[in-house]
Scaffold this motif. Structure first.
Motif, PDB file in Angstrom:
ATOM      1  N   THR A  48     -10.709   8.567  11.525  1.00 28.80           N
ATOM      2  CA  THR A  48     -10.113   7.879  10.211  1.00 28.80           C
ATOM      3  C   THR A  48     -10.707   8.418   9.110  1.00 28.80           C
ATOM      4  O   THR A  48     -10.046   8.667   7.968  1.00 28.80           O
ATOM      5  CB  THR A  48     -10.709   6.409  10.524  1.00 28.80           C
ATOM      6  N   GLY A  49     -11.996   8.653   8.884  1.00 32.86           N
ATOM      7  CA  GLY A  49     -12.687   9.037   7.696  1.00 32.86           C
ATOM      8  C   GLY A  49     -12.145  10.793   7.390  1.00 32.86           C
ATOM      9  O   GLY A  49     -12.640  11.050   6.292  1.00 32.86           O
ATOM     10  N   ARG A  50     -11.687  11.177   8.206  1.00 33.75           N
ATOM     11  CA  ARG A  50     -11.252  12.406   8.038  1.00 33.75           C
ATOM     12  C   ARG A  50      -9.789  12.767   7.872  1.00 33.75           C
ATOM     13  O   ARG A  50      -8.961  14.088   8.252  1.00 33.75           O
ATOM     14  CB  ARG A  50     -11.834  13.658   9.269  1.00 33.75           C
ATOM     15  N   ASP A  63      -4.646   4.942   0.417  1.00 33.47           N
ATOM     16  CA  ASP A  63      -6.212   4.968   0.143  1.00 33.47           C
ATOM     17  C   ASP A  63      -6.622   4.209   1.221  1.00 33.47           C
ATOM     18  O   ASP A  63      -6.725   3.101   1.479  1.00 33.47           O
ATOM     19  CB  ASP A  63      -6.613   3.829  -1.177  1.00 33.47           C
ATOM     20  N   VAL A  64      -7.204   5.286   2.277  1.00 31.90           N
ATOM     21  CA  VAL A  64      -7.881   4.773   3.615  1.00 31.90           C
ATOM     22  C   VAL A  64      -8.801   3.964   3.157  1.00 31.90           C
ATOM     23  O   VAL A  64      -9.248   3.101   4.317  1.00 31.90           O
ATOM     24  CB  VAL A  64      -8.034   6.208   4.161  1.00 31.90           C
ATOM     25  N   ASP A  65     -10.031   4.524   2.564  1.00 32.00           N
ATOM     26  CA  ASP A  65     -11.206   3.459   2.549  1.00 32.00           C
ATOM     27  C   ASP A  65     -10.875   1.957   2.159  1.00 32.00           C
ATOM     28  O   ASP A  65     -11.491   1.295   2.677  1.00 32.00           O
ATOM     29  CB  ASP A  65     -12.125   4.350   1.542  1.00 32.00           C
ATOM     30  N   ARG A  66      -9.945   1.840   1.090  1.00 38.42           N
ATOM     31  CA  ARG A  66      -9.869   0.632   0.956  1.00 38.42           C
ATOM     32  C   ARG A  66      -9.101  -0.154   1.752  1.00 38.42           C
ATOM     33  O   ARG A  66      -9.317  -1.438   2.478  1.00 38.42           O
ATOM     34  CB  ARG A  66      -8.966   0.505  -0.285  1.00 38.42           C
ATOM     35  N   LEU A  67      -8.050   0.623   2.689  1.00 35.91           N
ATOM     36  CA  LEU A  67      -7.656   0.062   4.097  1.00 35.91           C
ATOM     37  C   LEU A  67      -8.523  -0.343   5.132  1.00 35.91           C
ATOM     38  O   LEU A  67      -8.654  -1.352   5.529  1.00 35.91           O
ATOM     39  CB  LEU A  67      -6.582   1.053   4.497  1.00 35.91           C
ATOM     40  N   LEU A  68      -9.436   0.504   5.524  1.00 37.84           N
ATOM     41  CA  LEU A  68     -10.501   0.374   6.537  1.00 37.84           C
ATOM     42  C   LEU A  68     -11.379  -0.965   6.110  1.00 37.84           C
ATOM     43  O   LEU A  68     -11.525  -1.622   6.664  1.00 37.84           O
ATOM     44  CB  LEU A  68     -11.194   1.572   6.904  1.00 37.84           C
ATOM     45  N   GLN A  69     -11.942  -0.767   4.848  1.00 43.89           N
ATOM     46  CA  GLN A  69     -12.981  -1.699   4.400  1.00 43.89           C
ATOM     47  C   GLN A  69     -12.019  -3.052   4.172  1.00 43.89           C
ATOM     48  O   GLN A  69     -12.826  -4.232   4.266  1.00 43.89           O
ATOM     49  CB  GLN A  69     -13.541  -1.169   3.161  1.00 43.89           C
ATOM     50  N   GLY A  70     -10.899  -3.133   3.675  1.00 46.70           N
ATOM     51  CA  GLY A  70     -10.275  -4.242   3.469  1.00 46.70           C
ATOM     52  C   GLY A  70     -10.043  -5.126   4.803  1.00 46.70           C
ATOM     53  O   GLY A  70     -10.238  -6.403   5.174  1.00 46.70           O
ATOM     54  N   GLY A  90      -2.365   7.427  13.082  1.00 42.25           N
ATOM     55  CA  GLY A  90      -3.165   6.247  13.393  1.00 42.25           C
ATOM     56  C   GLY A  90      -3.279   5.494  12.115  1.00 42.25           C
ATOM     57  O   GLY A  90      -3.173   4.235  11.993  1.00 42.25           O
ATOM     58  N   VAL A  91      -3.477   6.155  10.964  1.00 46.57           N
ATOM     59  CA  VAL A  91      -3.726   5.361   9.637  1.00 46.57           C
ATOM     60  C   VAL A  91      -2.482   4.730   9.166  1.00 46.57           C
ATOM     61  O   VAL A  91      -2.298   3.530   9.031  1.00 46.57           O
ATOM     62  CB  VAL A  91      -4.428   6.321   8.602  1.00 46.57           C
ATOM     63  N   GLN A  92      -1.352   5.440   9.091  1.00 47.05           N
ATOM     64  CA  GLN A  92       0.016   5.151   8.616  1.00 47.05           C
ATOM     65  C   GLN A  92       0.749   4.122   9.527  1.00 47.05           C
ATOM     66  O   GLN A  92       1.568   3.449   9.248  1.00 47.05           O
ATOM     67  CB  GLN A  92       0.851   6.246   8.178  1.00 47.05           C
ATOM     68  N   THR A  93       0.196   4.135  10.927  1.00 49.20           N
ATOM     69  CA  THR A  93       0.702   3.130  11.626  1.00 49.20           C
ATOM     70  C   THR A  93      -0.105   2.117  12.087  1.00 49.20           C
ATOM     71  O   THR A  93       0.423   0.988  12.618  1.00 49.20           O
ATOM     72  CB  THR A  93       1.278   3.645  13.061  1.00 49.20           C
ATOM     73  N   LEU A 125      -0.726   2.231  -1.703  1.00 51.93           N
ATOM     74  CA  LEU A 125       0.103   3.559  -1.730  1.00 51.93           C
ATOM     75  C   LEU A 125       0.001   3.937  -3.201  1.00 51.93           C
ATOM     76  O   LEU A 125       0.121   3.394  -4.290  1.00 51.93           O
ATOM     77  CB  LEU A 125       1.380   3.531  -1.179  1.00 51.93           C
ATOM     78  N   SER A 126       0.164   5.398  -3.442  1.00 55.21           N
ATOM     79  CA  SER A 126       0.330   5.905  -4.696  1.00 55.21           C
ATOM     80  C   SER A 126       1.350   7.071  -4.711  1.00 55.21           C
ATOM     81  O   SER A 126       1.101   7.784  -3.420  1.00 55.21           O
ATOM     82  CB  SER A 126      -1.044   6.419  -5.336  1.00 55.21           C
ATOM     83  N   PRO A 127       2.263   7.512  -5.545  1.00 56.76           N
ATOM     84  CA  PRO A 127       3.106   8.523  -5.484  1.00 56.76           C
ATOM     85  C   PRO A 127       2.492   9.731  -5.101  1.00 56.76           C
ATOM     86  O   PRO A 127       1.395  10.345  -5.643  1.00 56.76           O
ATOM     87  CB  PRO A 127       3.766   8.550  -6.796  1.00 56.76           C
ATOM     88  N   ARG A 128       3.312  10.640  -4.239  1.00 59.31           N
ATOM     89  CA  ARG A 128       2.868  11.941  -4.133  1.00 59.31           C
ATOM     90  C   ARG A 128       3.810  12.685  -3.860  1.00 59.31           C
ATOM     91  O   ARG A 128       4.358  13.960  -4.375  1.00 59.31           O
ATOM     92  CB  ARG A 128       1.606  12.001  -2.809  1.00 59.31           C
TER      93      ARG A 128
END
Length: 365
Positions: free
Chosen positions: A40-42, A139-146, A327-330, A79-82
């Protein structure tokens, strides 16, 4: 005593624990000092609607609304545009057709348009291209910590430095031993990532053939004279490399998938060198310095689809593993499915998707 013990503090375990805590008493055990330490952190941290097979694309689609409006998890969109551009080298020209087949929101673009958006691409190296404008950074960190906050808010508990060393079942309940104590519950959720088959063996469950695979990446300086912040992620359609703007620099990966034992992964210098060489054949920028390198493990079952559900013939043992690079996006969809199945509820996902994720499809006995 708890109702559910979740083993694994990556995004899969933390998100599932948070959902399950709405109905049950949940305790989550993480082997490391902090949640999200390994895969997750990578993560490359991007939402790509058209990434993966049909079941995974359905999970991607079901997860997007949660990322956009993460009620109870975060206060604003994750999410933010990419955007994402696939470029096909002459030897991979047919790969674009395969990417476009069955895709939603992806379109072919000209090589000139690809160069306009990523000006360091070599014109002679781009035979064809496609773009998914809707790809977005997560924003993976915000997702995980949330999700972690939601788990605790619902009465759940996270125990770190709790590497599982023994699992037994007796009297209708599981007992899990770890350095931080002994924990008991009628259900255990195997969300141990690369270690999921090892946890299964410890519990007396049939392993499902999980293969951890190393994925490496480096950070290199941005090409001189370019502001890369608005560039899309750009990737070789032949899966030889990908690159993504990262804090004013470029993250470049050789897109490696080397089988690896379930340990803390480290990058291989030769793999990185070969991947950077492939990348440099497609761009005009020289790479004179690597600022940082790392590796993580993406774990796959043979059909490259996660396993989510109770193990047949073993009461209370629940699989939530094999997310690979998805894993993160699902996680919003998979965590909701896991909570529904553990609570005996119907899922909002289509039946064919739930069946495609069932662990029994991978069992040999």
């Amino acid at each position: 005593m708890s109702d559910i013990i979740v083993i694994g503090g990556g995004i899969a375990g933390v998100s599932a624990g948070a959902r399950m805590a709405n109905d049950a008493r949940v305790i989550l055990l993480e082997a490391e000092e902090a949640i999200g330490y390994h895969a997750t952190g990578r993560s490359a941290a991007i939402y790509i609607r058209n990434y993966g097979n049909a079941a995974l694309r359905a999970l991607n689609a079901a997860s997007e609304p949660v990322f956009l409006e993460p009620e109870g998890i975060c206060e604003s969109s994750l999410l933010s545009p990419r955007g994402l551009i696939y470029v096909a080298l002459p030897e991979h020209a047919s790969a674009i057709e395969g990417l476009l087949q069955g895709a939603t929101g992806m379109e072919r673009i000209s090589p000139e348009e690809a160069l306009r958006r990523v000006p360091i691409l070599r014109r002679e190296a781009v035979a064809d291209a496609a773009m998914e404008p809707g790809a977005q950074d997560i924003d993976v960190d915000r997702l995980l910590q949330g999700f972690a906050r939601l788990l605790r808010r619902r009465g759940g508990r996270i125990v770190t430095q709790a590497r599982v060393n023994k699992i037994e079942r007796e009297g209708g309940a599981w007992t899990v031993e770890a350095p931080q104590g002994t924990f008991t519950a009628p259900i255990i959720v195997n969300a141990a990532g690369a270690w999921a088959d090892a946890i299964a063996r410890m519990a007396g469950a049939e392993p499902l053939g999980l293969t951890p695979m190393r994925r490496s990446a480096v950070i290199v300086p941005a090409p001189e004279g370019h502001d890369v912040s608005a560039w899309p992620l750009f990737a070789c359609a032949g899966e030889g490399w990908y690159a993504k703007p990262e804090a004013g620099k470029l993250m470049v990966s050789p897109a490696d998938e080397d089988p690896f034992e379930p340990f803390d992964a480290w990058p291989d210098d030769m793999v990185l060198a070969e991947g950077l060489h492939r990348f440099q054949q497609a761009v005009t920028m020289p790479i004179t310095r690597v600022e940082r390198s790392w590796a993580g493990l993406r774990s796959f079952f043979p059909d490259r689809t996660p396993a989510v559900g109770f193990a047949p013939g073993l009461d209370g043992f629940f699989w939530l593993a094999g997310q690979g690079g998805y894993g993160v996006q699902t996680s919003p969809a998979l965590s909701a499915l896991a909570a529904d199945l553990c609570a005996g509820r119907s899922s909002s996902l289509p039946d064919e998707v739930v069946r495609a994720l069932a662990p029994e499809r991978l069992m040999t006995n």
